[in-house]
Design an enzyme around this catalytic site. Structure first.
Site, PDB file in Angstrom:
ATOM      1  N   CYS B 158      39.763   0.073  39.085  1.00 14.47           N
ATOM      2  CA  CYS B 158      39.216   1.168  39.875  1.00 14.47           C
ATOM      3  C   CYS B 158      38.873   0.622  41.264  1.00 14.47           C
ATOM      4  O   CYS B 158      38.655  -0.584  41.442  1.00 14.47           O
ATOM      5  CB  CYS B 158      37.974   1.705  39.183  1.00 14.47           C
ATOM      6  SG  CYS B 158      37.176   3.056  40.070  1.00 14.47           S
ATOM      7  N   ASP B 160      36.256   1.074  42.780  1.00 16.32           N
ATOM      8  CA  ASP B 160      34.816   0.798  42.762  1.00 16.32           C
ATOM      9  C   ASP B 160      34.560  -0.679  43.067  1.00 16.32           C
ATOM     10  O   ASP B 160      35.180  -1.560  42.473  1.00 16.32           O
ATOM     11  CB  ASP B 160      34.295   1.160  41.367  1.00 16.32           C
ATOM     12  CG  ASP B 160      32.781   1.203  41.296  1.00 16.32           C
ATOM     13  OD1 ASP B 160      32.156   0.198  41.678  1.00 16.32           O
ATOM     14  OD2 ASP B 160      32.241   2.237  40.882  1.00 16.32           O
ATOM     15  N   HIS B 226      36.282   1.472  33.927  1.00 11.69           N
ATOM     16  CA  HIS B 226      34.954   0.852  33.773  1.00 11.69           C
ATOM     17  C   HIS B 226      33.894   1.832  33.289  1.00 11.69           C
ATOM     18  O   HIS B 226      34.078   3.047  33.326  1.00 11.69           O
ATOM     19  CB  HIS B 226      34.515   0.194  35.079  1.00 11.69           C
ATOM     20  CG  HIS B 226      34.317   1.150  36.214  1.00 11.69           C
ATOM     21  ND1 HIS B 226      33.091   1.565  36.657  1.00 11.69           N
ATOM     22  CD2 HIS B 226      35.220   1.780  37.000  1.00 11.69           C
ATOM     23  CE1 HIS B 226      33.238   2.404  37.682  1.00 11.69           C
ATOM     24  NE2 HIS B 226      34.520   2.542  37.902  1.00 11.69           N
ATOM     25  N   CYS B 237      32.210   5.504  35.867  1.00 14.58           N
ATOM     26  CA  CYS B 237      33.205   5.746  36.915  1.00 14.58           C
ATOM     27  C   CYS B 237      33.053   7.149  37.507  1.00 14.58           C
ATOM     28  O   CYS B 237      33.179   8.147  36.799  1.00 14.58           O
ATOM     29  CB  CYS B 237      34.613   5.577  36.333  1.00 14.58           C
ATOM     30  SG  CYS B 237      35.882   5.755  37.591  1.00 14.58           S
TER      31      CYS B 237
END
Lengths: 501, 501
Positions: B158, B160, B226, B237
């Site tokens: 991701c 992130d 995640h 997420c």
């Protein structure tokens, strides 16, 4: 830079990546280099028939709407209009756009965009269903280019609509067998081309398509710039300020960058072949910048097919002489002074022979020089795809994945259409298209999303034009891994938010 | 869909495209599956040292500027400030941002962005010059994965920031040998991955890199979603609404689409291997969705490294037990019930062993669970590149070629930073990066153009934030075909239009 080319002169060291020596691959010159269709006149008649009927469909729209506009105060207007449209255009109009005529004037702009879209959809469907421009089959063309030492033909013309017919008409090549990606000024994306080269080599190595990687053939990249012989200062390439030398120079630089990119990025003598072509958008004649044996070419040195034609090409063409390679080969060699690789020479001979047919075509049907030497496109096409667009001055086409990347090209197109349409009060019809590979799961949904995304970005970029009602969009996707027609997925012409396409 | 996998069970029909049978490629389990660095503690100390010093550099900025803000009415402010900055941060500030302090308050927002950029430039330079995270060399890792039956590892985590350290820390893999492309929600671009697959196969066939195409290895695509074990409903997420099952399901679907895309688009048993991993962003433990022998895997069935660790993993790790594959292999087989291909099992064992080190790391240096379980990124990174970003929660990174395509990801990032920075009055520092292949002529100029284009599109999309002075950008390019540092080509922090970077 030309190391792998130089190697090719030492036949003893021949490897998979070295050009075939003339001795080995010597093509037979004494065969027809154009597919059999005798006389030439037949091919031209068939192409003209297609050009004429297709363009007429678009050109009728304005007159029909002018008539319909005039009849909107009649009591039975809707019936009258529908009958008239059906007779003239072959289709009825969306009723909701007509029924409120007694309250407020019919929205001619919306009707116009709708009719252009409907006409395009019909044209597109017909193209995929009936294949009106089908030439020789793919395999025989592949055989021909492989004999010339190539496995892929990749053409980047200018995005200008006056070059949209370059493959099927100007060069008389089968459109299915030639990769075409248009960019303003023929300034093609080098990284995109490298990617295509990689894909091509992978398929040759892994699947033997279109031929085995061990075959000594190369990828041929052609860039096609353009100029105007009638009004060189005004009707040349807008992206290069109508300067034909600059247009040629910059296309040449892009070609060299692509070749050097391949040579520097990959080992084992990786290289490609290059060909620079100029198109006179008034007569459709071409300039071929014939490369020498090392693949070098320059902007000043070219063969001009129009002078070839004038020096008796027409007669020879009709007598079938130019279809015999040997003759044309001598003509080319006499002109350029240096001698290109034999296969390249043979391909160029075919391009020239094909183009002489096209010059004859323009003479026969368009008085030797088009009446529309300037822009006369009917709509803007943007996105990925549009195999069905093979006609001159029908579409300003911009090959792009995002508006952000293609913004410069689109700005040129919108500027052209501001003059062509908005100035007279008509909207710009924009057809957004995204082809996808149907065998990849989710690809269709992603193509649809792409279309929507392009639509949104377009509307944002030209917000002012959209707000004034001067831009309409049609959204289409097509599964390019199948021989199927394109599919409409959205349209901005709406009544009460209901899309009319 | 699994036809080519099923074939692999018939060793008699083995071909270049068929998985190696366990008999043939059986890797030796009784060797260390992690590179030699004894004890494990040493590796962790080295990694922590890098994480700590790097992040401290960023974290000092606010306090330093707070002090500087407080001293701006002193008579010798510029000197004082410069001395203080130099001592605390290691660099002086751009003088023009300080000198007008007696007329109007110093622009702390601009100074803040400038300091973040300067700190990043230093960090980036150091990364490429000193290679602080260098692990085993590329060739020994390549040898290892090829013994496991793979030639390429391609990870999509991701976007992130809490997953930015997945390669070097969470999985303990050498970052140079793993392709990493981040997308919000790990929803990687299938067409982009297909292209990478094509490129990889081409190089294997044509240049034997990283191995010959005749070697029975495959491309392994890993997707990493995640979740948060501490605050599952809030800190999971964002792209999947903090729903870990949905995050896993959608990453799985994307993996399957990629594999089917490869299988449908290419012949001769073309396929890839897949691995789904979940990362707990609080503890850095992972869930490995171990595939069965046919390559099937599901969302519910996984090995959780945290419980492995808790059941004595820590002790075994310190005694070196988990570095002996045989042991870990039995643990995995006992848990999953089905048996994956032997090479896949071996790779998974290495990932798990590496991750157990990371759990130990988090325990040792971060109390077993990070204090910053939520977002705490210091800047947004967008574009292509950023190999040097291997630290957790430092960067919200969005892999994109255009803002138009990456808009959804960027919106998530800007929303995060609205909370982190803007709300407190600090601007969002955005670093725009475009890596290029220097061996392709013009590539650098095009990368610079891309950077400018991204910058422009970003500013347009977040016009309001930019106008309020809450977004600053640094533009960098890097020649990724060379082992060189990145180059700054522009910065929005200016005085009288002069860029201060």
């Amino acid at each position: 830079m030309f190391n792998s080319r130089e190697k090719s002169r030492r036949p003893l060291q021949r490897s998979a990546f070295v050009r075939p020596s003339p001795q080995r691959a010597a093509p037979s010159w004494n065969v027809n280099i154009l597919p059999a269709e005798t006389p030439v006149v037949n091919a031209n008649a068939r192409l003209y028939q297609y050009e004429k009927t297709t363009k007429e469909q678009f050109d009728k729209i304005e007159n029909v709407l002018r008539e319909i506009s005039a009849m909107q105060h009649e009591r039975n207007f809707v019936d009258l209009a529908q009958r008239f449209a059906k007779t003239q255009l072959g289709f009825s109009l969306p009723e909701p756009l007509l029924t409120n005529h007694w309250i407020k004037p019919v929205d001619i702009g919306q009707l116009y965009a709708w009719c252009v879209f409907e006409t395009f959809i019909n044209m597109s469907d017909e193209f995929f269903n009936l294949q009106p421009l089908a030439m020789e089959d793919e395999s025989s063309f592949q055989k021909f280019i492989q004999e010339c030492g190539f496995h892929t033909l990749d053409v980047s013309p200018c995005a200008d609509g006056r070059l949209a017919h370059i493959v099927s008409y100007v060069l008389r090549l089968p459109y299915k067998s030639v990769r075409r990606k248009s960019y303003a000024g023929a300034m093609f994306d080098v990284e995109d081309s490298l990617q295509k080269w990689v894909e091509t080599e992978m398929l040759r190595h892994r699947e033997g398509k279109p031929n085995q990687a061990s075959e000594p053939t190369r990828y041929l990249k052609i860039a096609a710039y353009h100029f105007s012989s009638v009004a060189p200062e005004h009707e040349g390439c807008a992206a290069h300020g109508s300067d034909e030398v600059r247009a040629a120079e910059e296309a040449k630089n892009q070609l060299l960058a692509f070749r050097q990119g391949v040579e520097n990025s990959f080992c084992c003598g990786a290289s490609i072949d290059l060909l620079l072509i100029g198109v006179d958008t008034d007569t459709d004649s071409i300039r071929v910048h014939v490369p020498d044996a090392l693949g070098n070419f320059d902007v000043e040195n070219y063969i001009d097919t129009l002078s070839l034609y004038r020096r008796g090409g027409a007669g020879k063409l009709n007598q079938g002489d130019y279809r015999l390679g040997e003759n044309l080969r001598d003509v080319i060699l006499a002109q350029v002074g240096s001698s290109p690789a034999d296969g390249m020479l043979r391909l160029i001979a075919r391009l020239i022979a094909g183009n002489l047919q096209q010059i004859e075509y323009v003479k026969q049907y368009h008085g030797g020089s088009y009446y529309d030497i300037g822009h006369q496109e009917r709509f803007i096409g943007m996105g990925i795809g549009f195999e069905e667009i093979q006609l001159r001055n029908l579409t300003f086409f911009s090959y792009l994945k995002t508006v952000e990347e293609g913004a410069k090209d689109l700005d040129v197109g919108v500027k052209i259409f501001s003059g062509l349409n908005i100035q007279r009060g008509l909207p710009i019809p924009v057809i957004i298209r995204f082809d996808y590979h149907g065998e990849v799961p989710g690809a269709k949904a992603r193509a649809e999303l792409r279309c929507q995304q392009l639509n949104q970005a377009l509307r944002q970029r030209y917000e002012d034009i959209v707000k004034r009602g001067y831009m309409h969009t049609l959204l289409m996707v097509r599964d390019c891994s199948m021989d199927v027609k394109a599919e409409v997925i959205g349209c901005s012409v709406t009544v009460n938010k209901e899309e009319l396409h």
